[in-house]
Design a protein around this motif. Structure first.
Motif, PDB file in Angstrom:
ATOM      1  N   MET A   1      53.936  41.207  35.643  1.00 55.63           N
ATOM      2  CA  MET A   1      52.937  40.266  35.717  1.00 55.63           C
ATOM      3  C   MET A   1      51.956  40.487  34.741  1.00 55.63           C
ATOM      4  O   MET A   1      52.018  41.417  33.799  1.00 55.63           O
ATOM      5  N   ASP A   2      51.099  39.636  34.397  1.00 54.13           N
ATOM      6  CA  ASP A   2      49.840  39.758  33.353  1.00 54.13           C
ATOM      7  C   ASP A   2      48.692  39.737  34.226  1.00 54.13           C
ATOM      8  O   ASP A   2      48.717  39.399  35.446  1.00 54.13           O
ATOM      9  N   PHE A   3      47.548  40.468  33.828  1.00 53.18           N
ATOM     10  CA  PHE A   3      46.285  40.615  34.654  1.00 53.18           C
ATOM     11  C   PHE A   3      45.314  40.450  33.693  1.00 53.18           C
ATOM     12  O   PHE A   3      45.359  41.036  32.536  1.00 53.18           O
ATOM     13  N   GLY A   4      44.226  39.727  33.976  1.00 56.59           N
ATOM     14  CA  GLY A   4      42.930  39.425  33.282  1.00 56.59           C
ATOM     15  C   GLY A   4      41.878  39.265  34.218  1.00 56.59           C
ATOM     16  O   GLY A   4      42.150  39.039  35.474  1.00 56.59           O
ATOM     17  N   ARG A   5      40.606  39.239  33.741  1.00 62.90           N
ATOM     18  CA  ARG A   5      39.522  39.129  34.641  1.00 62.90           C
ATOM     19  C   ARG A   5      38.379  38.243  33.924  1.00 62.90           C
ATOM     20  O   ARG A   5      38.211  38.555  32.603  1.00 62.90           O
ATOM     21  N   ILE A   6      37.918  37.547  34.652  1.00 69.61           N
ATOM     22  CA  ILE A   6      36.682  36.837  34.276  1.00 69.61           C
ATOM     23  C   ILE A   6      35.436  36.841  35.069  1.00 69.61           C
ATOM     24  O   ILE A   6      35.493  36.874  36.142  1.00 69.61           O
ATOM     25  N   THR A   7      34.193  37.045  34.580  1.00 68.85           N
ATOM     26  CA  THR A   7      33.195  36.933  35.414  1.00 68.85           C
ATOM     27  C   THR A   7      32.613  35.687  35.354  1.00 68.85           C
ATOM     28  O   THR A   7      32.036  35.333  33.944  1.00 68.85           O
TER      29      THR A   7
ATOM     30  N   ARG B   1      45.915  28.839  23.750  1.00 67.36           N
ATOM     31  CA  ARG B   1      45.456  30.079  22.612  1.00 67.36           C
ATOM     32  C   ARG B   1      44.094  29.644  22.678  1.00 67.36           C
ATOM     33  O   ARG B   1      43.112  30.820  22.248  1.00 67.36           O
ATOM     34  N   ASP B   2      43.510  28.765  23.106  1.00 60.84           N
ATOM     35  CA  ASP B   2      42.032  28.203  22.932  1.00 60.84           C
ATOM     36  C   ASP B   2      41.284  28.992  24.199  1.00 60.84           C
ATOM     37  O   ASP B   2      41.537  28.305  25.158  1.00 60.84           O
ATOM     38  N   ARG B   3      40.252  29.795  24.018  1.00 62.49           N
ATOM     39  CA  ARG B   3      39.448  30.257  25.208  1.00 62.49           C
ATOM     40  C   ARG B   3      38.703  29.092  25.974  1.00 62.49           C
ATOM     41  O   ARG B   3      38.817  28.818  27.341  1.00 62.49           O
ATOM     42  N   THR B   4      37.923  28.279  25.291  1.00 63.93           N
ATOM     43  CA  THR B   4      37.444  27.228  26.049  1.00 63.93           C
ATOM     44  C   THR B   4      38.158  26.030  26.669  1.00 63.93           C
ATOM     45  O   THR B   4      38.074  25.723  27.762  1.00 63.93           O
TER      46      THR B   4
ATOM     47  N   VAL C   1      41.642  33.687  27.779  1.00 66.14           N
ATOM     48  CA  VAL C   1      40.403  33.819  28.825  1.00 66.14           C
ATOM     49  C   VAL C   1      39.856  35.013  29.311  1.00 66.14           C
ATOM     50  O   VAL C   1      38.506  35.104  29.903  1.00 66.14           O
ATOM     51  N   SER C   2      40.503  36.049  29.567  1.00 66.46           N
ATOM     52  CA  SER C   2      40.150  37.138  29.911  1.00 66.46           C
ATOM     53  C   SER C   2      39.256  37.789  29.225  1.00 66.46           C
ATOM     54  O   SER C   2      39.257  38.210  27.823  1.00 66.46           O
ATOM     55  N   GLU C   3      38.039  38.374  29.846  1.00 65.77           N
ATOM     56  CA  GLU C   3      37.037  39.133  29.257  1.00 65.77           C
ATOM     57  C   GLU C   3      37.385  40.485  28.984  1.00 65.77           C
ATOM     58  O   GLU C   3      36.536  41.350  28.326  1.00 65.77           O
ATOM     59  N   ILE C   4      38.393  41.314  29.408  1.00 61.01           N
ATOM     60  CA  ILE C   4      38.783  42.349  29.309  1.00 61.01           C
ATOM     61  C   ILE C   4      40.153  42.286  28.585  1.00 61.01           C
ATOM     62  O   ILE C   4      40.829  41.353  28.600  1.00 61.01           O
ATOM     63  N   PRO C   5      40.667  43.468  27.937  1.00 62.89           N
ATOM     64  CA  PRO C   5      42.117  43.257  27.380  1.00 62.89           C
ATOM     65  C   PRO C   5      43.049  43.211  28.396  1.00 62.89           C
ATOM     66  O   PRO C   5      42.940  43.736  29.388  1.00 62.89           O
ATOM     67  N   PRO C   6      43.859  42.206  28.317  1.00 62.72           N
ATOM     68  CA  PRO C   6      44.818  41.790  29.419  1.00 62.72           C
ATOM     69  C   PRO C   6      45.751  43.052  29.526  1.00 62.72           C
ATOM     70  O   PRO C   6      46.312  43.544  28.637  1.00 62.72           O
ATOM     71  N   VAL C   7      46.296  43.151  30.773  1.00 57.71           N
ATOM     72  CA  VAL C   7      47.236  44.181  31.378  1.00 57.71           C
ATOM     73  C   VAL C   7      48.332  43.200  31.213  1.00 57.71           C
ATOM     74  O   VAL C   7      48.489  42.246  31.956  1.00 57.71           O
TER      75      VAL C   7
END
Length: 185
Positions: free
Chosen positions: A57-63, A158-161, A22-28
């Motif tokens: 940890m994992d890190f992601g971002r969504i606008t 695995r599915d973004r939606t 779901v992350s819009e950036i490559p996840p850390v």
């Protein structure tokens, strides 16, 4: 404005996969190759192809929209890394507990953490491995002793939606649980 959510759960439940999908950036991620040290601690019977694990940890971002950015922090699943959970949830508006129905016992501690730590609203997300669930939501609620008001949803990490629907459910529930929407911590 930004908000923080936590993605927690047992070892190999799909936390890193959810953040990444779901992350819009490559996840850390802090994935490390599993070594002999994990042999006596990590049950790979349901996930025999798993060769890495989250160690911090994992890190992601969504606008979400022009006014809201959501930051996701995924916790490590093994008990030996749980000391980090208190720091990772500080400031979060809510949490998703990812559950692998093939291994419900691996989820007891994560659910218990949020059931006893009532400062943060959480939902339970049943990850569909191979497109199926071994138990339905009510069976999981009873087995894990999840409070009746806590939403339980199923999804495919695995599915973004599908993952996005989980996050929407969490945000709605967090707003209902805390209308002032004040961050914890």
């Amino acid at each position: 404005m930004s908000t923080k959510i936590v993605v927690a759960g047992g070892f190999g439940a799909g936390k890193t996969t959810l953040v990444g999908s779901v992350s819009e950036i490559p996840p850390v991620t802090t994935e490390a190759v599993m070594t002999e040290a994990s042999v006596d601690h990590d049950d790979l019977s349901a996930t025999p192809t798993k060769v890495t694990t989250t160690v911090a940890m994992d890190f992601g971002r969504i606008t979400v929209d022009q006014q809201l950015i959501m930051y996701m922090f995924g916790t490590p699943g093994q008990a030996r890394f749980w000391f980090m959970w208190d720091d990772l949830i500080r400031g979060a508006v809510g949490a998703v507990v990812v559950v692998d129905c093939r291994r419900l016992a691996d989820s007891f501690d994560a659910v218990d953490y949020f059931e006893t730590n009532r400062r943060i609203p959480y939902i339970v997300a049943l990850n569909k491995f191979d497109g199926r669930l071994d138990f339905n939501a009510e069976q999981v609620r009873e087995a894990l002793e999840v409070s009746p008001e806590v939403p339980i949803v199923d999804f495919d990490a695995r599915d973004r939606t599908s993952g996005g629907a989980v996050l929407k459910t969490l945000l709605r529930y967090a707003l209902q649980s805390n209308p002032a929407a004040e961050p914890v911590g």
